[in-house]
Design a protein around this motif. Sequence first.
Motif, short mmCIF file in Angstrom:
data_model
loop_
_atom_site.label_atom_id
_atom_site.label_comp_id
_atom_site.label_asym_id
_atom_site.label_seq_id
_atom_site.Cartn_x
_atom_site.Cartn_y
_atom_site.Cartn_z
N ALA A 174 0.83 -1.21 0.00
CA ALA A 174 0.00 0.00 0.00
C ALA A 174 0.86 1.26 0.00
O ALA A 174 0.56 2.23 -0.70
CB ALA A 174 -0.93 0.00 1.21
N ALA A 175 1.95 1.24 0.77
CA ALA A 175 2.83 2.41 0.82
C ALA A 175 3.48 2.67 -0.53
O ALA A 175 3.55 3.81 -1.00
CB ALA A 175 3.89 2.21 1.90
N VAL A 176 3.94 1.60 -1.17
CA VAL A 176 4.55 1.76 -2.50
C VAL A 176 3.51 2.30 -3.47
O VAL A 176 3.79 3.19 -4.28
CB VAL A 176 5.15 0.42 -3.00
CG1 VAL A 176 5.53 0.50 -4.46
CG2 VAL A 176 6.34 0.03 -2.15
N GLY A 177 2.29 1.79 -3.40
CA GLY A 177 1.23 2.25 -4.29
C GLY A 177 0.91 3.72 -4.10
O GLY A 177 0.74 4.46 -5.07
N ILE A 178 0.83 4.16 -2.85
CA ILE A 178 0.53 5.57 -2.58
C ILE A 178 1.66 6.46 -3.07
O ILE A 178 1.41 7.49 -3.72
CB ILE A 178 0.28 5.78 -1.08
CG1 ILE A 178 -1.05 5.11 -0.68
CG2 ILE A 178 0.25 7.26 -0.72
CD1 ILE A 178 -1.26 5.02 0.81
N ILE A 179 2.90 6.08 -2.78
CA ILE A 179 4.04 6.89 -3.21
C ILE A 179 4.12 6.97 -4.72
O ILE A 179 4.33 8.05 -5.30
CB ILE A 179 5.35 6.33 -2.61
CG1 ILE A 179 5.36 6.54 -1.10
CG2 ILE A 179 6.56 6.96 -3.26
CD1 ILE A 179 6.47 5.81 -0.38
N VAL A 180 3.92 5.84 -5.39
CA VAL A 180 3.98 5.83 -6.86
C VAL A 180 2.84 6.66 -7.45
O VAL A 180 3.05 7.40 -8.42
CB VAL A 180 3.94 4.38 -7.39
CG1 VAL A 180 3.67 4.34 -8.87
CG2 VAL A 180 5.26 3.69 -7.08
N ALA A 181 1.66 6.57 -6.87
CA ALA A 181 0.53 7.35 -7.38
C ALA A 181 0.78 8.85 -7.26
O ALA A 181 0.51 9.61 -8.19
CB ALA A 181 -0.74 6.97 -6.64
N VAL A 182 1.31 9.27 -6.12
CA VAL A 182 1.58 10.70 -5.92
C VAL A 182 2.67 11.17 -6.88
O VAL A 182 2.53 12.21 -7.53
CB VAL A 182 1.97 10.97 -4.45
CG1 VAL A 182 2.53 12.37 -4.28
CG2 VAL A 182 0.78 10.75 -3.53
N LEU A 183 3.76 10.41 -6.97
CA LEU A 183 4.84 10.79 -7.88
C LEU A 183 4.36 10.82 -9.33
O LEU A 183 4.72 11.72 -10.09
CB LEU A 183 6.02 9.83 -7.74
CG LEU A 183 6.88 10.00 -6.51
CD1 LEU A 183 7.93 8.89 -6.44
CD2 LEU A 183 7.56 11.35 -6.51
N SER A 184 3.57 9.86 -9.69
CA SER A 184 3.06 9.81 -11.06
C SER A 184 2.20 11.02 -11.37
O SER A 184 2.34 11.63 -12.44
CB SER A 184 2.27 8.52 -11.26
OG SER A 184 1.76 8.45 -12.56
N GLN A 185 1.32 11.38 -10.46
CA GLN A 185 0.47 12.55 -10.69
C GLN A 185 1.29 13.84 -10.77
O GLN A 185 1.02 14.71 -11.60
CB GLN A 185 -0.58 12.66 -9.59
CG GLN A 185 -1.68 11.63 -9.71
CD GLN A 185 -2.43 11.74 -11.02
OE1 GLN A 185 -2.77 12.83 -11.46
NE2 GLN A 185 -2.67 10.60 -11.64
N LEU A 186 2.28 13.95 -9.91
CA LEU A 186 3.15 15.14 -9.96
C LEU A 186 3.90 15.24 -11.28
O LEU A 186 4.00 16.32 -11.88
CB LEU A 186 4.15 15.11 -8.81
CG LEU A 186 3.60 15.43 -7.42
CD1 LEU A 186 4.67 15.19 -6.36
CD2 LEU A 186 3.11 16.86 -7.37
N LEU A 187 4.40 14.09 -11.74
CA LEU A 187 5.14 14.10 -13.01
C LEU A 187 4.21 14.37 -14.19
O LEU A 187 4.60 15.08 -15.13
CB LEU A 187 5.88 12.78 -13.18
CG LEU A 187 7.09 12.59 -12.26
CD1 LEU A 187 7.58 11.15 -12.32
CD2 LEU A 187 8.20 13.55 -12.64
#
Length: 64
Positions: free
Chosen positions: A10-23
């Motif tokens: 879940a932590a990896v998913g949240i971090i990846v989702a946030v980074l992806s949206q920012l990028l």
Amino acid sequence: MDVELIFKIAAVGIIVAVLSQLLIRSGREEQAMLTTLAGLVVVLTLVVTQISTLFDTIKKLFGF
């Protein structure tokens, strides 16, 4: 299965989702896709190690 594994995924998913949206919002779609793929690889590595442990336990249980 450990609850820690679920929290890690879940932590990896949240971090990846946030980074992806920012990028994506900054116009870097290629880097967003690579970030998503890297997150997928990390999660698959976690799951594969747990599956390997499961198969080892089954082998020991049946004496193979």
